[in-house]
Scaffold this active site. Structure first.
Site, PDB file in Angstrom:
ATOM      1  N   CYS A   1       0.848  -1.188   0.000  1.00  0.00           N
ATOM      2  CA  CYS A   1       0.000   0.000   0.000  1.00  0.00           C
ATOM      3  C   CYS A   1       0.884   1.238   0.000  1.00  0.00           C
ATOM      4  CB  CYS A   1      -0.900   0.000   1.237  1.00  0.00           C
ATOM      5  SG  CYS A   1      -2.035   1.391   1.328  1.00  0.00           S
TER       6      CYS A   1
ATOM      7  N   HIS B   1      -9.177  -3.683  -1.795  1.00  0.00           N
ATOM      8  CA  HIS B   1      -8.129  -2.939  -1.100  1.00  0.00           C
ATOM      9  C   HIS B   1      -8.412  -1.438  -1.138  1.00  0.00           C
ATOM     10  CE1 HIS B   1      -3.845  -2.034   0.029  1.00  0.00           C
ATOM     11  NE2 HIS B   1      -4.181  -0.912  -0.573  1.00  0.00           N
ATOM     12  N   GLU B   2      -8.689  -0.916  -2.335  1.00  0.00           N
ATOM     13  CA  GLU B   2      -8.928   0.527  -2.463  1.00  0.00           C
ATOM     14  C   GLU B   2     -10.176   0.953  -1.710  1.00  0.00           C
ATOM     15  OE1 GLU B   2      -6.621   2.444  -3.341  1.00  0.00           O
ATOM     16  OE2 GLU B   2      -5.385   0.840  -4.155  1.00  0.00           O
TER      17      GLU B   2
ATOM     18  N   HIS C   1     -10.057   1.718   2.020  1.00  0.00           N
ATOM     19  CA  HIS C   1      -9.645   3.069   2.431  1.00  0.00           C
ATOM     20  C   HIS C   1     -10.856   3.963   2.699  1.00  0.00           C
ATOM     21  CE1 HIS C   1      -5.309   2.813   1.992  1.00  0.00           C
ATOM     22  NE2 HIS C   1      -5.461   2.212   0.825  1.00  0.00           N
TER      23      HIS C   1
END
Length: 179
Positions: free
Chosen positions: A101, A143-144, A147
């Site tokens: 990341c 994953h994105e 956030h």
């Protein structure tokens, strides 16, 4: 456009739940997306979420038309702008694979993710996006989008014997490409 600093793990802004984007196809939104693209390109990112540059909005970008040196051998994911995303797992199967990341530079961890997902949302013009994906594409989206709910991938690592410095775990990836 401009390249922004990327917030690093420990910055409280990365732990916020992002706000939905309220207006599409605005000059401000287009400038933000252009800045995110420039920032992602400058650091060899596979994806970038608005909160990583301090903007508390539900906006992620990911994908590329060229292979990423930070993830050698991974398949291409189409360049995508995804606004106000919703992820739905398709089944209960998970896959564990290595992730890094931009907000956690120099480290990698084995992270379990749903194998197959459907994601919906909008592009920058307010057009609907509705895709069913698997593999690296599914991992990248999850994953994105993490956030946007204040989660960084180390929070999902289950086995910390599979977490460490990229230069030790993956010496073929140069430090310049990973940070």
């Amino acid at each position: 456009m401009s390249v922004h600093d990327i917030l690093k793990m420990g910055d409280a802004r990365l732990l916020r739940v992002a706000e939905p984007v309220q207006a599409f196809d605005t000059p401000e939104l287009h400038v933000l997306i252009a800045d995110m693209r420039d920032t992602m390109a400058a650091v060899n990112g596979a994806g970038l979420a608005a909160p990583q540059i301090g903007v508390n909005l539900q906006l992620v970008i990911f994908g590329s038309t060229a292979h990423n040196p930070r993830y050698p051998g991974r398949p291409l994911v189409p360049p995508t702008v995804l606004v106000n995303p919703v992820i739905t797992p398709l089944g209960s199967d998970e896959e564990e694979d290595w992730e890094g990341c931009l907000s956690v530079p120099g480290l990698r961890g084995a992270v379990p993710r749903w194998s197959r997902i459907r994601y919906t949302g909008f592009d920058e013009w307010g057009q609907t996006i509705d895709r069913t994906v698997e593999g690296f594409h599914a991992r990248l989206v999850q994953h994105e989008c993490d956030h946007l709910i204040g989660k960084l991938y180390p929070m999902r690592v289950r086995d910390f014997s599979r977490f460490g410095f990229t230069q030790v775990l993956f010496p073929q990836i140069s430090a310049a490409e990973d940070d």
